[in-house]
Design an enzyme around this catalytic site. Structure first.
Site, PDB file in Angstrom:
ATOM      1  N   TYR A 257      16.235  29.508   8.077  1.00 47.54           N
ATOM      2  CA  TYR A 257      15.073  30.410   8.437  1.00 47.54           C
ATOM      3  C   TYR A 257      14.903  30.753   9.906  1.00 47.54           C
ATOM      4  O   TYR A 257      15.092  29.716  10.745  1.00 47.54           O
ATOM      5  CB  TYR A 257      13.723  29.779   7.903  1.00 47.54           C
ATOM      6  CG  TYR A 257      13.280  29.930   6.386  1.00 47.54           C
ATOM      7  CD1 TYR A 257      13.056  31.217   5.875  1.00 47.54           C
ATOM      8  CD2 TYR A 257      13.348  28.943   5.593  1.00 47.54           C
ATOM      9  CE1 TYR A 257      13.084  31.577   4.529  1.00 47.54           C
ATOM     10  CE2 TYR A 257      13.170  28.828   4.175  1.00 47.54           C
ATOM     11  CZ  TYR A 257      12.976  30.170   3.737  1.00 47.54           C
ATOM     12  OH  TYR A 257      12.693  30.451   2.542  1.00 47.54           O
TER      13      TYR A 257
ATOM     14  N   LYS B 115       0.736  -1.175  -0.086  1.00 46.36           N
ATOM     15  CA  LYS B 115      -0.101  -0.020  -0.165  1.00 46.36           C
ATOM     16  C   LYS B 115       0.885   1.295  -0.212  1.00 46.36           C
ATOM     17  O   LYS B 115       2.106   1.131   0.365  1.00 46.36           O
ATOM     18  CB  LYS B 115      -0.812  -0.045   1.307  1.00 46.36           C
ATOM     19  CG  LYS B 115      -0.234  -0.089   2.575  1.00 46.36           C
ATOM     20  CD  LYS B 115      -1.075  -0.303   3.874  1.00 46.36           C
ATOM     21  CE  LYS B 115      -0.418  -0.385   5.032  1.00 46.36           C
ATOM     22  NZ  LYS B 115      -1.042   0.055   5.975  1.00 46.36           N
TER      23      LYS B 115
HETATM   24  C1  LIG Z   1      -3.939  -4.308   8.619  1.00 44.05           C
HETATM   25  C2  LIG Z   1      -2.317  -4.299   8.354  1.00 44.05           C
HETATM   26  N1  LIG Z   1      -1.595  -5.297   8.012  1.00 44.05           N
HETATM   27  C3  LIG Z   1      -0.291  -5.529   7.791  1.00 44.05           C
HETATM   28  C4  LIG Z   1       0.349  -4.248   7.891  1.00 44.05           C
HETATM   29  C5  LIG Z   1       1.879  -3.997   7.787  1.00 44.05           C
HETATM   30  O1  LIG Z   1       2.546  -3.909   8.815  1.00 44.05           O
HETATM   31  P1  LIG Z   1       4.052  -3.312   9.110  1.00 44.05           P
HETATM   32  O2  LIG Z   1       4.395  -2.394   8.040  1.00 44.05           O
HETATM   33  O3  LIG Z   1       4.343  -3.060  10.306  1.00 44.05           O
HETATM   34  O4  LIG Z   1       4.541  -4.843   8.719  1.00 44.05           O
HETATM   35  C6  LIG Z   1      -0.331  -2.907   8.068  1.00 44.05           C
HETATM   36  C7  LIG Z   1       0.339  -1.757   7.900  1.00 44.05           C
HETATM   37  O5  LIG Z   1      -0.090  -0.733   8.298  1.00 44.05           O
HETATM   38  C8  LIG Z   1      -1.493  -3.083   7.944  1.00 44.05           C
HETATM   39  O6  LIG Z   1      -2.456  -1.795   8.256  1.00 44.05           O
END
Ligand SMILES: Cc1ncc(COP(=O)(O)O)c(C=O)c1O
Length: 359
Positions: free
Chosen positions: A254, A34
């Site tokens: 700044y 994602k």
């Molecule tokens: C539902 C879910 N599963 C798995 C993950 C992966 O987590 P990580 O990046 O801590 O391995 C996420 C990431 O936010 C998540 O929201």
């Protein structure tokens, strides 16, 4: 060309995926891609993992469609499910694995006539209280899904709130809550994010969900990625585009928030907050020049930031500057800036060109 580039080592991502799988022999793993693969580029990451990954996980239908275009067969898990009724038909066309985290989603799914049945993942709120059904609602939903025309597999998923803090009591409670509903018939079960993959074998279940570890950063505050056998995937490299001497009492940047307490050599670096470098990073946050850590000084600007080169007299205009990456763990920079590696990696903006190596 502006000297700022994010180099993405695709072999590192393949290595890190293999590390996740080695932690849990015989289990499968959704590579969490994602948010543009945590900033690394979803096209390239999915392509690099296409022969290796058992599946991919994304946050929304738009991301799922992108992954499906790259991979015709992979299981693609929609982590938050659909956001509106019209999405179920699209999810079926794309052949997604669908999270159902509330009764409205369930009703919408069961109220749609689909081109093919979908694998469903009932999401349990085991204690994080972000998404998911409590135990009673989960049991009721489980029976409603049995035999429904829209449903292929009925699976179980939940997510840890504190797996990154080892030995946290909430993790134990969440695991127990998950185990408590396993008297129901589920085809597949999934609970473990990176932290749980690395440290909680009892949580491995059937499908792992590695995210941050794929990118070579650590989910833990007290344990570095290298100690976990992970290889950093992204190296963010800029250049010293100016150098100057400033006298005692003179300020830099700044707001004049930093003043020289000794005669100082100041370098200007071609990276700023519009590239994703955190504006709130304080003076002292480390950067790497000629293999040596040098401290950030003054406020981060939109396109530039300043470093104190006084202890590195060999530094010259044109030298490479590593913001984070192969020699400077993103987690170290994140800690200094009061954030986490996840945020730094996923916020590198589109204006930073990505260069891919070891495809
Ligand atoms: C539902 C879910 N599963 C798995 C993950 C992966 O987590 P990580 O990046 O801590 O391995 C996420 C990431 O936010 C998540 O929201």
């Amino acid at each position: 060309m502006r000297p700022l580039i994010a180099t993405i080592d695709l072999a590192a991502i393949r290595h890190n995926y293999a590390v996740a799988k080695r932690c849990a022999p015989g289990r499968q793993a959704f590579a969490v891609v994602k948010a543009n693969a945590y900033g690394h580029g979803v096209r390239e990451v999915v392509t690099a993992l296409s022969d290796q990954a058992d599946g991919f996980a994304v946050a929304c239908l738009e991301e799922a469609a992108e992954v499906r275009a790259l991979h015709g067969e992979a299981r693609i898990l929609l982590l938050e499910g659909c956001f509106e009724a019209a999405e179920y038909q699209l999810a079926a066309q794309l052949g997604l694995d669908l999270v159902l985290h509330n009764e409205q989603q369930l009703a919408q799914l069961l109220g749609t006539s689909l081109s093919r049945p979908l694998n469903t993942w009932l999401k349990m709120d085991s204690g994080m209280h972000r998404l998911g059904l409590d135990e009673a609602a989960l049991r009721a939903c489980h029976s409603r899904l049995q035999g429904a025309a829209q449903v292929a597999e009925v699976n179980l998923i939940s997510h840890f709130a504190c797996a990154d803090e080892r030995g946290h009591e909430v993790t134990e409670q969440q695991l127990e809550a998950f185990l408590d509903v396993l008297d129901l018939d589920f085809a597949q079960r999934s609970l473990a994010n990176s932290a749980a993959i690395l440290t909680i074998p009892a949580a491995h279940m059937d499908w792992l969900r590695p995210g941050i570890m794929l990118y070579g950063a650590s989910p833990f505050a007290e344990l570095g990625a290298a100690e976990l056998g992970l290889v950093p995937a992204m190296t963010l490299t800029a250049q010293l585009i100016a150098c100057r001497d400033v006298a005692v009492g003179e300020s830099v940047g700044y707001g004049c928030s930093w003043r020289a307490e000794r005669p100082s050599r100041i370098g200007t670096v071609s990276c700023g907050y519009a590239d994703g470098y955190p504006r709130h990073a304080p003076s002292g946050t480390p950067l790497l020049v000629r293999g040596q850590r040098v401290p950030l000084v003054g406020r981060v600007s939109m396109d530039m930031l300043a470093v104190d080169l006084s202890d590195l007299p060999a530094a010259r205009m044109g030298d490479e500057v590593q913001l984070w990456g192969a020699q400077l763990p993103v987690d170290e920079v994140a800690r200094a800036a009061g954030t986490i590696g996840y945020e730094l990696l996923s916020k590198v903006t589109p204006r930073v060109p990505r260069r891919y190596c070891n495809a």
